[in-house]
Write an enzyme that holds these catalytic residues in place. Structure first.
Site, PDB file in Angstrom:
ATOM      1  CD  GLU A 294      -1.646  -2.282   1.876  1.00 42.30           C
ATOM      2  OE1 GLU A 294      -0.430  -2.453   2.115  1.00 42.30           O
ATOM      3  OE2 GLU A 294      -2.516  -3.138   2.148  1.00 42.30           O
ATOM      4  CG  ASP A 336      24.424  21.942 -28.719  1.00 45.05           C
ATOM      5  OD1 ASP A 336      25.029  21.593 -29.739  1.00 45.05           O
ATOM      6  OD2 ASP A 336      24.045  23.107 -28.520  1.00 45.05           O
TER       7      ASP A 336
END
Length: 564
Positions: A294, A336
């Site tokens: 749970e 990049d």
């Protein structure tokens, strides 16, 4: 004949950037005065706004539904309903509170991130100067359509893809599309068939920015028809399942199979013992509910939300909580170059004489040229002024006499200056592209002596430029001459100059780039640099930040590889 609402953008199957301008104008039914308001409205209704739509809109309902997509949450929800059916109110309430809290926390975090991105987009909404009904108007960029005539100037963002009709001193930064560190010159001209994006010098593209000059463009593609939209489609086709989500899903499926097996085994055993079926079924279901973890979904949501807050404190916006776990578990990072590993700005690397030795005289002359220049505002002059200021140079004893402005045919700029102590002599300082400066010279400075610029001297100078280019350095040349004072100087006076030396410019790596690459390697993460810049620049930057410069794949090499 194309309809006004759906103009042709190219002849037959030819892309618009390969279509000659007269044919493109005819296909777009456009002219120098621009479209009429009726034409523009019809095209906007037919083609939609000039915006790159997201692949899937982020709505509250979609985000909320995603919180319940995990098998663990579905198991708990099923357990809650079973508890309700068995009238076990306390267990049902506990499970529902845990599920609601977990889903609510995840929903709130992701919704806040989505709203922050939306506010950012709204703040960055562009307006452009466009000709409609023959008159210039200021309109939102989202209302542009193919065939519009747009006027651009320094500081503008390019709002759509198009071709140049007119340009003056027009430099554009398109690093976001091609990876090039330095601004590129754009000018009207005939298209080149098969040209790569970086070689389409007659065209501009959404996602680039104007560094200097002015231009008038014919819009050829908007919104989803732009090059930027094509890149966005490749990057964002759909939200792929993260490795963390996959792991949770597999665990939930395993748990579900185990629960079914337990329920089936309990039922079979109880039936073999001839116990009541209803009681056996209730016992089996209660046992299955007891097996469900749970608190696990709540623990996961709280942990990921805490990670999102910690990342937000470092300026990182987390849109999907599950992505945090993937970030921590990555083994390869593709990054990049320009603006990520490097500063994204031009810096003076050296000022040397004709023999390649450091020369304060060359730096001073180039700095005078950049300080007194009043034409194109460009990053080269900004880098020179900054370097001169750092070296303590001053124009206090100098005054500007005249300037021969830069143009894209001569590719050089000359400034005439005079010392206050010797106003009868003017110093002409020329700075520009190596080949164009060299053709204006007939002598070369060798130490302190002047020597004729013969073929052997030219070969030596050209060899230096090639060596610098192979290291990814952008090289300009500097020449000067001292002449008798006169009121004005013209292009015809750019002859008989003394070749003085070279200026080298680079986009330097960020100070922490090498340390970051090293730290990632120590954690088992390989860094791969992806750039559209040329191979020499890429290899040089890779070496500086600690990557293997020899492990380099060009676009041509990758295109020739087989999928196997």
């Amino acid at each position: 004949m194309p309809s006004p609402s759906r103009p042709a953008t190219a002849t037959s199957a030819t892309p618009w950037w390969e279509t000659p301008l007269p044919a493109l104008l005819q296909g777009l039914q456009a002219g120098p005065s621009g479209l009429t308001q009726e034409q523009a409205a019809a095209r906007l209704a037919a083609q939609g706004p000039n915006s790159i739509a997201e692949v899937s809109a982020t709505t509250p309902l979609r985000l909320l539904a995603r919180q319940f997509a995990s098998p663990l949450v579905l198991i708990l929800a099923a357990g809650a309903f079973i508890s309700l059916a068995l009238r076990d109110w306390s267990d049902a309430l506990t499970i529902l509170v845990i599920v609601a809290s977990s889903a609510g926390l995840g929903f709130w975090q992701e919704w806040r991130a989505s709203q922050a991105l939306e506010r950012l987009r709204t703040r960055l909404a562009l307006t452009v100067q466009v000709r409609r009904d023959g008159q210039p108007r200021r309109l939102p960029a989202a209302e542009l359509v193919p065939g519009d005539i747009v006027e651009l100037c320094a500081g503008n963002l390019v709002p759509a893809d198009g071709v140049l009709l007119q340009a003056r001193d027009f430099l554009v930064s398109q690093a976001g599309l091609t990876g090039e560190s330095f601004p590129v010159e754009k000018r009207p001209g005939p298209p080149v068939a098969g040209a790569a994006l970086a070689q389409r010098h007659h065209a501009v593209f959404l996602g680039s920015s104007v560094c200097s000059g002015t231009a008038t463009i014919l819009v050829a593609a908007t919104g989803t028809g732009t090059v930027m939209a094509e890149i966005a489609r490749h990057l964002g086709t759909a939200d792929e399942e993260t490795e963390f989500e996959s792991g949770v899903r597999r665990f939930g499926e395993l748990l579900l199979k185990l629960m079914f097996a337990v329920v089936l085994a309990v039922l079979l055993v109880n039936q073999a013992l001839q116990r009541p079926l209803v009681e056996s079924a209730m016992f089996a279901v209660a046992l299955a509910v007891g097996l469900s973890p749970e608190l696990l979904p709540a623990i996961v949501s709280v942990s990921l939300a805490r990670g999102a807050r910690l990342l937000a404190a470092q300026g990182v916006l987390v849109r999907r909580l599950d992505a945090i776990e993937d970030l921590g578990g990555m083994d390869t990072l593709c990054t990049d170059k320009t603006g990520t590993l490097t500063e994204g700005r031009m810096t003076l690397a050296f000022a040397t004489d004709a023999d390649g030795e450091a020369s304060p005289q060359v730096l001073h002359a180039a700095w005078l040229n950049a300080s007194f220049e009043t034409g194109i505002d460009n990053p080269i002059d900004a880098a020179l002024v900054q370097a001169g200021s750092a070296a303590g140079l001053s124009t206090q004893d100098w005054r500007k006499i005249d300037e021969i402005p830069y143009d894209f045919a001569r590719r050089r700029l000359t400034v005439a200056a005079a010392r206050d102590a010797d106003p009868s002599t003017h110093l002409l300082v020329t700075k520009g592209a190596f080949a164009q400066v060299l053709e204006a010279c007939d002598r070369v400075l060798d130490g302190t002596a002047e020597r004729p610029l013969d073929a052997a001297a030219r070969d030596r100078l050209e060899a230096q430029v090639r060596r610098h280019a192979e290291r990814g350095v952008r090289v300009l040349a500097v020449a000067w001459d001292r002449r008798s004072a006169r009121p004005r100087w013209e292009v015809a006076d750019e002859t008989g100059l003394l070749f003085a030396g070279f200026l080298g410019f680079v986009d330097p790596p960020k100070g922490q780039a090498a340390d970051t690459v090293r730290d990632l390697a120590a954690r088992g993460v390989q860094v791969k640099m992806v750039t559209g810049d040329n191979r020499h620049v890429a290899a040089h930057v890779a070496q500086q930040v600690g990557l293997d410069a020899s492990a380099l794949l060009t676009g041509e090499t990758i295109a020739g590889l087989r999928d196997e």
